[in-house]
Design an enzyme around this catalytic site. Sequence first.
Site, PDB file in Angstrom:
ATOM      1  NE  ARG A  14     -41.296 -18.493  18.339  1.00 16.56           N
ATOM      2  CZ  ARG A  14     -41.936 -19.516  17.740  1.00 16.56           C
ATOM      3  NH1 ARG A  14     -41.274 -20.401  17.044  1.00 16.56           N
ATOM      4  NH2 ARG A  14     -43.233 -19.606  17.843  1.00 16.56           N
TER       5      ARG A  14
ATOM      6  CG  ASP B 119     -50.527  -5.330  15.690  1.00 10.61           C
ATOM      7  OD1 ASP B 119     -51.390  -4.474  15.510  1.00 10.61           O
ATOM      8  OD2 ASP B 119     -50.475  -6.361  14.988  1.00 10.61           O
TER       9      ASP B 119
ATOM     10  CB  VAL C 174     -44.162  -5.774   8.284  1.00 13.06           C
ATOM     11  CG1 VAL C 174     -44.558  -4.478   7.619  1.00 13.06           C
ATOM     12  CG2 VAL C 174     -44.538  -5.764   9.760  1.00 13.06           C
TER      13      VAL C 174
ATOM     14  CG  ASP D 134     -43.799 -15.215  12.501  1.00  7.27           C
ATOM     15  OD1 ASP D 134     -43.913 -14.248  13.280  1.00  7.27           O
ATOM     16  OD2 ASP D 134     -44.634 -16.142  12.436  1.00  7.27           O
TER      17      ASP D 134
HETATM   18  C1  PRP Z   1     -45.746 -10.475  17.969  1.00  5.90           C
HETATM   19  C2  PRP Z   1     -44.624  -9.462  18.080  1.00  5.90           C
HETATM   20  C3  PRP Z   1     -44.910  -8.738  19.356  1.00  5.90           C
HETATM   21  C4  PRP Z   1     -46.424  -8.832  19.473  1.00  5.90           C
HETATM   22  C5  PRP Z   1     -47.028  -7.508  19.150  1.00  5.90           C
HETATM   23  O1  PRP Z   1     -45.399 -11.593  18.712  1.00  5.90           O
HETATM   24  O2  PRP Z   1     -43.364 -10.097  18.109  1.00  5.90           O
HETATM   25  O3  PRP Z   1     -44.301  -9.351  20.462  1.00  5.90           O
HETATM   26  O4  PRP Z   1     -46.867  -9.825  18.546  1.00  5.90           O
HETATM   27  O5  PRP Z   1     -48.421  -7.584  19.146  1.00  5.90           O
HETATM   28  P1  PRP Z   1     -49.382  -6.818  20.136  1.00  5.90           P
HETATM   29  O6  PRP Z   1     -48.876  -5.401  20.264  1.00  5.90           O
HETATM   30  O7  PRP Z   1     -50.702  -6.883  19.402  1.00  5.90           O
HETATM   31  O8  PRP Z   1     -49.416  -7.547  21.428  1.00  5.90           O
HETATM   32  P2  PRP Z   1     -46.038 -13.037  18.486  1.00  5.90           P
HETATM   33  O9  PRP Z   1     -47.029 -13.316  19.577  1.00  5.90           O
HETATM   34  O10 PRP Z   1     -46.523 -13.170  17.059  1.00  5.90           O
HETATM   35  O11 PRP Z   1     -44.806 -14.013  18.725  1.00  5.90           O
HETATM   36  P3  PRP Z   1     -43.336 -14.030  18.077  1.00  5.90           P
HETATM   37  O12 PRP Z   1     -42.587 -12.836  18.633  1.00  5.90           O
HETATM   38  O13 PRP Z   1     -42.796 -15.321  18.573  1.00  5.90           O
HETATM   39  O14 PRP Z   1     -43.459 -13.981  16.574  1.00  5.90           O
END
Ligand code: PRP
Length: 178
Positions: free
Chosen positions: A45, A105, A155, A161
């Site tokens: 999201r 990340d 962040v 979120d």
């Molecule tokens: C978060 C973010 C990225 C991902 C990055 O998504 O939006 O898509 O993590 O992390 P990585 O490089 O360690 O894979 P999340 O799974 O928290 O879902 P969201 O986008 O719905 O918040």
Amino acid sequence: MTDRRYVIDEMISAKSIAARIEDLCKEIQKEFKGTDKLVVVGLLRGSFVFIADLVRELDLPIEVDFLEASSYGDGMESSREVRILKDLRGAIEGRDVLVVEDIVDTGHTLHHVTALLKSREPGRLKSIALLDKPSRREVDLKADWTGFEIPDEFVVGYGIDFAQRNRNLPFIGKVRFV
Ligand code: PRP
């Protein structure tokens, strides 16, 4: 953890984000000049705010599609798996594609998603991330365009979120527990 009190300090202002998006769009336009119809793919999201601002600044013929991926650990960070919770609506074979991430990340999500999309034989496949935390990387990859490199801070805002809260902040903030 969500019960802990925290404050949010502004880290990247809405104005700085808008200015950076303008510059990024110039580069993207150069790369995709003459494309038939670029498919801009938002990863849900977190990317919903970024993609909304990005496509409105982009002077190219585009379509928008979304994909939802969720990464989860089995207790060992290095064996992260990524599941596709919602796939694209459209086919991308032979189409130019730009994947839009809010943050890279560990890199597992972008790595998995680009491998999946590549297997569908698109034309050019590029990626953009608003934020990049290189110090957290577990997979050797970098988005083709990055808005801001940031240190390993917690962040929120501009789509990102904290326990599903604060996605609607217009800026990127840093969480500080008090
Ligand atoms: C978060 C973010 C990225 C991902 C990055 O998504 O939006 O898509 O993590 O992390 P990585 O490089 O360690 O894979 P999340 O799974 O928290 O879902 P969201 O986008 O719905 O918040």
